[in-house]
Design a protein around this motif. Sequence first.
Motif, PDB file in Angstrom:
ATOM      1  N   PRO A 124      72.928  32.348  77.601  1.00 38.16           N
ATOM      2  CA  PRO A 124      71.756  32.653  77.477  1.00 38.16           C
ATOM      3  C   PRO A 124      71.022  31.385  77.202  1.00 38.16           C
ATOM      4  N   ILE A 125      69.761  31.111  77.898  1.00 32.98           N
ATOM      5  CA  ILE A 125      68.868  29.806  77.683  1.00 32.98           C
ATOM      6  C   ILE A 125      67.496  30.413  77.410  1.00 32.98           C
ATOM      7  N   LYS A 126      66.967  29.799  76.071  1.00 28.26           N
ATOM      8  CA  LYS A 126      65.560  30.347  75.766  1.00 28.26           C
ATOM      9  C   LYS A 126      64.563  29.830  76.697  1.00 28.26           C
ATOM     10  N   CYS A 127      63.708  30.276  77.011  1.00 29.76           N
ATOM     11  CA  CYS A 127      62.726  29.807  78.057  1.00 29.76           C
ATOM     12  C   CYS A 127      61.239  30.665  77.995  1.00 29.76           C
ATOM     13  N   HIS A 128      60.190  30.137  78.561  1.00 38.05           N
ATOM     14  CA  HIS A 128      58.868  30.967  78.708  1.00 38.05           C
ATOM     15  C   HIS A 128      59.279  31.864  79.773  1.00 38.05           C
TER      16      HIS A 128
END
Length: 354
Positions: A124-128
Amino acid sequence: MTLIRFTDSGLYCEPGKFYIDPWQPVEKAIITHAHSDHARWGSKSYLCHHYSKPILQLRLGMENDIQSVDWNETLFINGVKVSLHPAGHIIGSAQVRIEYKGEIWVVSGDYKCEDDGISGAFEPIKCHSFITESTFGLPVYNWKPQQVIYEDIQNWIGANQSKGKTSILIAYSLGKAQRLLHPVNDVTNKIFAHGAIWNVHERLLQAGWRLPLVQRVTPDTPKELYQGEVIIAPPSSEGTSWIKKFTPYAIGVCSGWMQVRGNFRRRNPDAGFALSDHADWNGLLTAVKATEASTVYVTHGFQSVFSRYLTETGLSSFEVKTAFSNAGDGEDIIDTTAEVTAAEMLDESNLPAE
């Protein structure tokens, strides 16, 4: 800031002047994985993960300009920060993270959340903003644990062997076929493969992957060699004269579409195993939540249903139709519409949680 535009040629990062999984030839293409609906021929240059490169060379041609990078390796393309992260879909499948002026977007490509032991674990990659698939974006699609499905397949093979039948497993040549090798190898040391699967297998062996021994089925292969054994074949082989020469045989289709009984009835195999290289309903929700994205764009599959559900949970979600909006299970080119009737949905309402 809108880092990606949805164009007639594909997902376009205007500041970086590159496309992600374009469906038309472009100057610069970043490829999430080597399935043909995401990796198209004709672009001037390609960027992918190291594991995808040998398969892209097989499918697009060795002469193509294909650059590869490692996981989390950072590149700057026209000032845009780019990195690839595991998607868990098939060998080499990647999510593309792009960052520009503090704005972060992630294009997931295709993904699944359960680590299958060969494709890598989804990261999982945190992003806007998050662009997600929704191939199985309905609550009815709720996979059993992989090991349970493997045991079902192994028991089916054993039952066929006791009847003197050859077990033919239908699986896409890139992805599903490789996943099946280890569990099948646990119950038999004779695995045969259709030529399309053999070609991918050989390329992966050349690239250094350690996979169980597979024998290619040729016109000269004596029947007594594969009688009662296991053959892995692509969906395109179903109903052909090639498959009929293995009589007596039983066919087991390995596909997420087998979760719905209506799909099973239409395909009419001897057995169906809901083994998918895509996230199920709960997997999709888990992945979206883990990104902490405030805006989610939903593509290929049941995008209208899944996008509407995300909106109801408070997210800003948008349905986006792309060239692979009707793509199948990554391997199931026969069943490309993914249609489920209302009656079939009701029919599945009594399925236990899996």
